[in-house]
Enzyme design. Sequence first.
Site, PDB file in Angstrom:
ATOM      1  N   SER A 106       0.821  -1.210   0.000  1.00 28.15           N
ATOM      2  CA  SER A 106       0.000   0.000   0.000  1.00 28.15           C
ATOM      3  C   SER A 106       0.852   1.257   0.000  1.00 28.15           C
ATOM      4  O   SER A 106       0.374   2.323  -0.388  1.00 28.15           O
ATOM      5  CB  SER A 106      -0.878   0.036   1.260  1.00 28.15           C
ATOM      6  OG  SER A 106      -1.682  -1.103   1.330  1.00 28.15           O
ATOM      7  N   HIS A 127      -1.252  -2.734  -7.253  1.00 29.69           N
ATOM      8  CA  HIS A 127      -1.919  -2.454  -5.978  1.00 29.69           C
ATOM      9  C   HIS A 127      -3.433  -2.497  -6.135  1.00 29.69           C
ATOM     10  O   HIS A 127      -4.042  -1.603  -6.718  1.00 29.69           O
ATOM     11  CB  HIS A 127      -1.470  -1.063  -5.468  1.00 29.69           C
ATOM     12  CG  HIS A 127      -2.038  -0.688  -4.151  1.00 29.69           C
ATOM     13  ND1 HIS A 127      -2.317   0.609  -3.791  1.00 29.69           N
ATOM     14  CD2 HIS A 127      -2.411  -1.440  -3.092  1.00 29.69           C
ATOM     15  CE1 HIS A 127      -2.822   0.634  -2.568  1.00 29.69           C
ATOM     16  NE2 HIS A 127      -2.891  -0.598  -2.127  1.00 29.69           N
ATOM     17  N   GLU A 139      -3.720   0.409  -8.883  1.00 26.17           N
ATOM     18  CA  GLU A 139      -2.598   1.321  -9.113  1.00 26.17           C
ATOM     19  C   GLU A 139      -1.413   0.485  -9.596  1.00 26.17           C
ATOM     20  O   GLU A 139      -1.000  -0.467  -8.918  1.00 26.17           O
ATOM     21  CB  GLU A 139      -2.225   2.053  -7.816  1.00 26.17           C
ATOM     22  CG  GLU A 139      -3.251   3.094  -7.406  1.00 26.17           C
ATOM     23  CD  GLU A 139      -2.930   3.793  -6.082  1.00 26.17           C
ATOM     24  OE1 GLU A 139      -3.312   4.957  -5.922  1.00 26.17           O
ATOM     25  OE2 GLU A 139      -2.286   3.169  -5.201  1.00 26.17           O
ATOM     26  N   ASN A 177      -3.790   6.207  -1.133  1.00 26.15           N
ATOM     27  CA  ASN A 177      -3.480   6.233   0.302  1.00 26.15           C
ATOM     28  C   ASN A 177      -2.802   7.528   0.733  1.00 26.15           C
ATOM     29  O   ASN A 177      -2.948   7.950   1.883  1.00 26.15           O
ATOM     30  CB  ASN A 177      -2.663   5.010   0.696  1.00 26.15           C
ATOM     31  CG  ASN A 177      -3.534   3.764   0.691  1.00 26.15           C
ATOM     32  OD1 ASN A 177      -4.741   3.850   0.872  1.00 26.15           O
ATOM     33  ND2 ASN A 177      -2.940   2.611   0.453  1.00 26.15           N
TER      34      ASN A 177
HETATM   35  N1  LIG Z   1      -6.092  -4.287   3.933  1.00 25.44           N
HETATM   36  C1  LIG Z   1      -6.242  -3.514   2.871  1.00 25.44           C
HETATM   37  O1  LIG Z   1      -7.240  -2.789   2.763  1.00 25.44           O
HETATM   38  C2  LIG Z   1      -5.193  -3.497   1.788  1.00 25.44           C
HETATM   39  C3  LIG Z   1      -5.517  -2.923   0.554  1.00 25.44           C
HETATM   40  C4  LIG Z   1      -4.563  -2.926  -0.476  1.00 25.44           C
HETATM   41  C5  LIG Z   1      -3.307  -3.470  -0.240  1.00 25.44           C
HETATM   42  N2  LIG Z   1      -3.026  -4.027   0.973  1.00 25.44           N
HETATM   43  C6  LIG Z   1      -1.686  -4.600   1.153  1.00 25.44           C
HETATM   44  O2  LIG Z   1      -1.806  -6.006   1.042  1.00 25.44           O
HETATM   45  C7  LIG Z   1      -0.790  -6.629   1.872  1.00 25.44           C
HETATM   46  C8  LIG Z   1      -1.453  -7.600   2.824  1.00 25.44           C
HETATM   47  O3  LIG Z   1      -2.382  -6.885   3.598  1.00 25.44           O
HETATM   48  P1  LIG Z   1      -3.677  -7.583   4.250  1.00 25.44           P
HETATM   49  O4  LIG Z   1      -4.608  -6.500   4.622  1.00 25.44           O
HETATM   50  O5  LIG Z   1      -4.145  -8.695   3.389  1.00 25.44           O
HETATM   51  O6  LIG Z   1      -3.017  -8.148   5.577  1.00 25.44           O
HETATM   52  P2  LIG Z   1      -3.401  -9.423   6.467  1.00 25.44           P
HETATM   53  O7  LIG Z   1      -2.854  -9.150   7.824  1.00 25.44           O
HETATM   54  O8  LIG Z   1      -4.838  -9.764   6.322  1.00 25.44           O
HETATM   55  O9  LIG Z   1      -2.582 -10.573   5.761  1.00 25.44           O
HETATM   56  C9  LIG Z   1      -1.177 -10.584   5.754  1.00 25.44           C
HETATM   57  C10 LIG Z   1      -0.719 -11.991   5.442  1.00 25.44           C
HETATM   58  O10 LIG Z   1       0.729 -11.989   5.490  1.00 25.44           O
HETATM   59  C11 LIG Z   1       1.118 -13.173   6.119  1.00 25.44           C
HETATM   60  N3  LIG Z   1       2.474 -12.996   6.672  1.00 25.44           N
HETATM   61  C12 LIG Z   1       2.814 -12.363   7.818  1.00 25.44           C
HETATM   62  N4  LIG Z   1       4.145 -12.431   8.005  1.00 25.44           N
HETATM   63  C13 LIG Z   1       4.643 -13.116   6.939  1.00 25.44           C
HETATM   64  C14 LIG Z   1       5.938 -13.528   6.574  1.00 25.44           C
HETATM   65  N5  LIG Z   1       6.994 -13.270   7.348  1.00 25.44           N
HETATM   66  N6  LIG Z   1       6.077 -14.212   5.416  1.00 25.44           N
HETATM   67  C15 LIG Z   1       5.009 -14.502   4.652  1.00 25.44           C
HETATM   68  N7  LIG Z   1       3.755 -14.161   4.963  1.00 25.44           N
HETATM   69  C16 LIG Z   1       3.582 -13.456   6.090  1.00 25.44           C
HETATM   70  C17 LIG Z   1       0.085 -13.398   7.208  1.00 25.44           C
HETATM   71  O11 LIG Z   1       0.083 -14.745   7.614  1.00 25.44           O
HETATM   72  C18 LIG Z   1      -1.198 -13.025   6.469  1.00 25.44           C
HETATM   73  O12 LIG Z   1      -1.721 -14.122   5.748  1.00 25.44           O
HETATM   74  C19 LIG Z   1      -0.023  -5.502   2.551  1.00 25.44           C
HETATM   75  O13 LIG Z   1       1.113  -5.189   1.804  1.00 25.44           O
HETATM   76  C20 LIG Z   1      -1.043  -4.350   2.510  1.00 25.44           C
HETATM   77  O14 LIG Z   1      -0.436  -3.080   2.556  1.00 25.44           O
HETATM   78  C21 LIG Z   1      -3.933  -4.072   1.981  1.00 25.44           C
END
Ligand SMILES: NC(=O)c1ccc[n+]([C@@H]2O[C@H](COP(=O)([O-])OP(=O)(O)OC[C@H]3O[C@@H](n4cnc5c(N)ncnc54)[C@H](O)[C@@H]3O)[C@@H](O)[C@H]2O)c1
Length: 271
Positions: A106, A127, A139, A177
């Site tokens: 993000s 993204h 994005e 963001n």
């Molecule tokens: N939540 C949102 O609204 C959103 C929107 C767009 C992008 N993102 C991006 O997507 C990515 C994931 O976010 P999310 O909201 O799905 O988070 P989340 O916490 O739901 O999921 C994160 C995942 O990463 C895994 N993880 C943690 N440590 C790890 C490691 N060392 N190695 C491998 N996997 C690992 C966890 O087990 C989990 O499955 C981030 O980069 C976030 O910025 C999130």
Amino acid sequence: MGSGIAEVAAASGHEVVLRSRSADGADAMVAALTKSLAKQVEKGKRTDAEAAEISGRVRATTHLGELVDVDLVIESVVEDLAVKRDLFAELDSICKPETILATNTSTLPVVEMAMATGRPDLVCGIHFFNPAPAMSLVEVVRPITASDATVAAAVEFAARCGKEPVEVKDQAGFIVNALLFPYLNNAVRLYEQGVATKDGIDAAMKGGCGFPMGPFALLDLVGLDTSLAILDALYDEFRDPNYAPVPLLRRLVASGQLGRKTKKGFYDYDR
Ligand SMILES: NC(=O)c1ccc[n+]([C@@H]2O[C@H](COP(=O)([O-])OP(=O)(O)OC[C@H]3O[C@@H](n4cnc5c(N)ncnc54)[C@H](O)[C@@H]3O)[C@@H](O)[C@H]2O)c1
């Protein structure tokens, strides 16, 4: 985000390998994807046969090695640069030389992930927004190391997924963001100052600005840990006080109240 992105890619005809570190994690992602498709069937947006076909294109695994032959990887692990850099280095050593390695980060600097690999020209940001199957924007982030061909392939992939790709430079927060998080952060500040209740602020922004959800409902949907990581990265880059996370957000994260994913954040959730 991982299961949502897998669903979008599979629904547009791509064969998907969904990798999670643990079998439980992989099962949870497949369950989330199956539930999302079942909801669409319930609403009459898809047939049972279509949902089955989409699920059939997704193969879950715990082995990173199964990504050896894929054309594109979309990394979507925790918003932590050290974790992502390590993963990119590992992916670089596993995937065929022409595989494009993309991140769903993000806010984090994509160039740093690119430089953890021996193929920085093949690394970019793709993204998606939350929930990925419903939100139309993608994005496409261009780090200074990416080739034109990589960015063009990412744009083409997003368009094939039925999304609206918008190209953006590799600067913290990209477009959405960078603009959204000062607003979310300042909503928490207003609440902390006792200016209004959470419900009052959410109702005001829905009723006064026509937003589909208020800032506290949105923070809970994004995840408070992810939101805090986004603000920290934005503050690191710009030193703008609007990006300095309000203390309450940090305290909620420290207490494990992360929003919808833990069933408790600014609000409580039954399911
Ligand atoms: N939540 C949102 O609204 C959103 C929107 C767009 C992008 N993102 C991006 O997507 C990515 C994931 O976010 P999310 O909201 O799905 O988070 P989340 O916490 O739901 O999921 C994160 C995942 O990463 C895994 N993880 C943690 N440590 C790890 C490691 N060392 N190695 C491998 N996997 C690992 C966890 O087990 C989990 O499955 C981030 O980069 C976030 O910025 C999130």
